[in-house]
Design a protein around this motif. Sequence first.
Motif: not given
Length: 184
Positions: A49-51, A139-141, A143-145
Motif C-alpha cells: 500500500p505504500q507504493v 508487526q509494523h509492516e 499493520d499496513h496490510l
Amino acid sequence: MILPITVYGNPVLRKVAKEIKEDYKDLDKLIENMFETMYKAEGVGLAAPQVNKSIRLIVIDATPFAEDEPDLKDFKKVFINPEILEFKGEKELFNEGCLSLPGIREDVTRPTKIRIVYQDENFNEFEEVWEGVKARIVQHEHDHLQGKLFVDHISPIKKRLINSKLTAIAKGKTIPDYKIMRNK
Ligand code: NI
C-alpha cells in the motif's frame, strides 16, 4: 524502478489489502521495484500500500542493523499473504518511524513475540515464531496490510501533540528526501 511512496492521508493506506494469487501479473518486477524504492528511502521494510498497491505484499531488509542486532543477519525477506496467527510475550516500547509518515517517530507498544504464516516470492509457505526486532518490524509492516499505521497505537494525548505534523504530511507540506506520491 523507484516508485513514489504514498503518505498519510492517502486512502490506500487505510484499506485492508487483498490476497495475492500466483498468477498476479509482473509480481517479480513489483518486488524488485519495492526493494529498490525501500533502499533509496533508507527504509527497513515496505508494504505494497505504500507504493499505492492494495495487495498483501511486504518486503523487508533489516540486514544493515545486524551489527547491533546479530539476530537480523539474514533478515531479508519477501512476505506474500502474511498472517499473524498469534501475538505472544510481554509488551514492549520501541521507537518507530514509517516512510509514509516522514518526520514522525514515536514509541509504540507491541507484543515481543509473534507466530506468523506467509508465502515467499515463489509461493512456498512458511510458519515461523519470531521475537524482538524481527517481530517488531513484521508487526509494523503487517499493520499496513490491515489499513493501520503506527500512530494508531499511540495515546490520544500523544496523537494530539503530533496532529499538526500529520496534517502537514497529508497536505503535502512535508517533503522528505525520497520520492512521494502527493495526496489528491
Ligand atoms: Ni510503515
